[in-house]
Design a protein around this motif. Structure first.
Motif: not given
Length: 520
Positions: A407-431
């Protein structure tokens, strides 16, 4: 006759031939027992060490840990920094505010007075504090958080405005109740409500009966008999003790950088303008708290009768047990002590503490005589999760290793507009979901905080992701709909509310909002 050299006991044992085989089996049994327990101890220690080291590496534990069993310390460690800015390391002598663990001490003091016949738990508070305006509230209801008294968070707003330099203390509570005719939140005994004011009033009762300050009473009747030489009730909490740690925290749910709490605004004005005691405030060490546990359970502080009373869940007026639920775990509340309702792993009593930049817990498994003390100065540790894990390790039960806070890592990426990093985190979590820790509740809190901080697009992204990770949660879709509506996306919001109602037809909030939208 046959001589055998027994290295274990370092003596020569002479035995009869007929007993030779029997003795050999006995010696083998003893040897295996010693080796097994030695290895078990090493393995357990290593598991603790790895668990806390990993937690520290991913910024989920920075503090002192002590674990004991059967009056023997099996793990003690200082992990991380007492001061991040100067890189001063934590030591066994590092002093921490223990926050609400203080309530155990206040309860113990009241029970000491009860044991001596100087008060009764079912006496009205007004018996000892004549100006107390609520005639029906008892001492027992203070200690069990069932009094119905008002919370202090906004109680003193007018006074603080009128007197900008005034520091609010326990002695201001009753006059404020009287001046503003503050109503009770509920009939005493009707509900359970965690409330610091209860223990502030209990501290005033201690002072009134003993004619000692709360600080002096606790020192003379608990610290000294327990040999707690590194513990103190500070007169002014803003003045740090010699070995007291600095406190750090993340400024918000999407920050990944710790800040000294002195640079972070208080959540409530009263936090920076008060010096309450009895509810919190004690400064101590992990070793001193262990000394307290030993003194308490050996009968040095109170008798068994009073101890059992403290550990008995309070009953509400309707007969239900006082307490609360934490992630589907029922926790009861006694007299200043919390306890798990489920006792399959033993009767565990505890109290945790939390202030900005600090989390703490003191827990004792009465059945298995196991003690856990954790003091952490970044306020970033789920003490319930960690304490359960520690008890599992101690008892050879499987446990979940610490994992990166998604949550903290994803929130940090989203808040900074780093959507690619955010999507990578989601993908990594799902795997590999086991590599991350995440709860729907944490995601929800992150989304709403972003909304409050006017980061609407980021909030919408968080709520949308929450529905992907928790697709069966009606509440996830309800929150997503609320964020969309706040951002003017009415059509999408309607669809999400409808989805929420599909999952939970009893979602009254969703029904009401759809009615309002459709009536416009």
């Amino acid at each position: 006759m046959v001589n055998f050299q027994c290295n274990l006991c370092k003596s020569i044992i002479i035995i009869d031939n007929k007993k030779k085989i029997k003795y050999l089996f006995y010696l083998l049994f003893v040897l295996i027992f010693v080796i097994r327990n030695t290895l078990y101890g090493q393995t357990t220690y290593q598991q603790f060490d790895q668990y806390f080291s990993t937690s520290n590496h991913i910024k989920q534990f920075n503090g002192n840990a002590l674990v004991a069993e059967n009056k023997k310390v099996v793990y003690i460690k200082s992990i991380g920094f007492a001061d991040f800015d100067t890189k001063k390391r934590l030591t066994e002598n590092s002093q921490f505010p223990i926050a609400s663990i203080t309530k155990i001490f206040t309860s113990t003091a009241i029970l000491q007075l009860k044991q001596k016949g100087r008060l009764r738990l079912d006496d009205p508070v007004k018996t000892y504090l004549p100006d107390f305006p609520y005639t029906e509230i008892t001492i027992r209801q203070l200690l069990s958080n069932t009094s119905g008294l008002a919370q202090y968070y906004n109680l003193f707003d007018t006074i603080m405005f009128q007197f900008p330099e005034k520091i609010i203390t326990n002695r201001d509570i009753i006059p404020t109740f009287i001046q503003y005719k503050t109503p009770l939140q509920f009939t005493p005994g009707e509900k359970w409500d965690y409330n610091n004011v209860n223990f502030c009033i209990a501290a005033l009762i201690i002072e009134k009966i003993t004619e000692l300050s709360y600080q002096d009473y606790i020192k003379q009747n608990i610290f000294e008999p327990s040999n707690m030489k590194n513990s103190v009730v500070p007169i002014n909490r803003k003045i740090l003790q010699k070995n007291q740690v600095e406190l750090y925290s993340f400024p918000n749910r999407y920050s990944t950088t710790l800040k000294n709490v002195k640079t972070i605004p208080e959540n409530f004005r009263i936090d920076g303008r008060s010096n309450f005691y009895g509810n919190g405030g004690i400064v101590s060490t992990s070793e001193d708290l262990y000394k307290f546990v030993q003194a308490l359970f050996s009968g040095k502080l109170i008798d068994k009768e009073e101890l059992n009373e403290a550990f008995t869940p309070a009953k509400l007026n309707n007969g239900n047990l006082a307490g609360y639920k934490l992630e589907n775990t029922k926790i009861n509340y006694g007299l200043g002590w919390e306890m798990y309702d489920d006792e399959k792993d033993g009767k565990i009593v505890f109290h945790d503490g939390s202030i900005t930049g600090l989390t703490s817990i003191l827990a004792f498994n009465i059945t298995k005589k196991q003690t856990l003390i954790l003091l952490e100065n970044t306020g970033n540790t789920s003490m319930y999760t960690v304490s359960n894990t520690v008890f599992n390790i101690l008892n050879g039960i499987s446990f979940t290793p610490p994992a990166e806070n998604f949550v903290r890592q994803y929130g940090n990426a989203i808040a900074q507009g780093q959507f690619e990093r955010a999507e990578y985190l989601v993908s990594s979590y799902q795997k590999t979901p086991k590599n991350y820790s995440i709860t729907e509740s944490e995601m929800n809190k992150l989304g709403y905080q972003l909304l409050r901080h006017n980061k609407k697009d980021a909030a919408i992204s968080v709520f949308r992701t929450t529905t992907k990770i928790f697709p069966e949660s009606w509440n996830a879709f309800d929150s997503y709909a609320e964020a969309l509506l706040a951002n003017g996306q009415k059509t999408k919001a309607i669809k999400m509310y409808q989805k929420s109602l599909e999952l939970n037809p009893n979602n009254e909030n969703g029904k009401q909002i759809l009615l309002k939208i459709n009536s416009k």
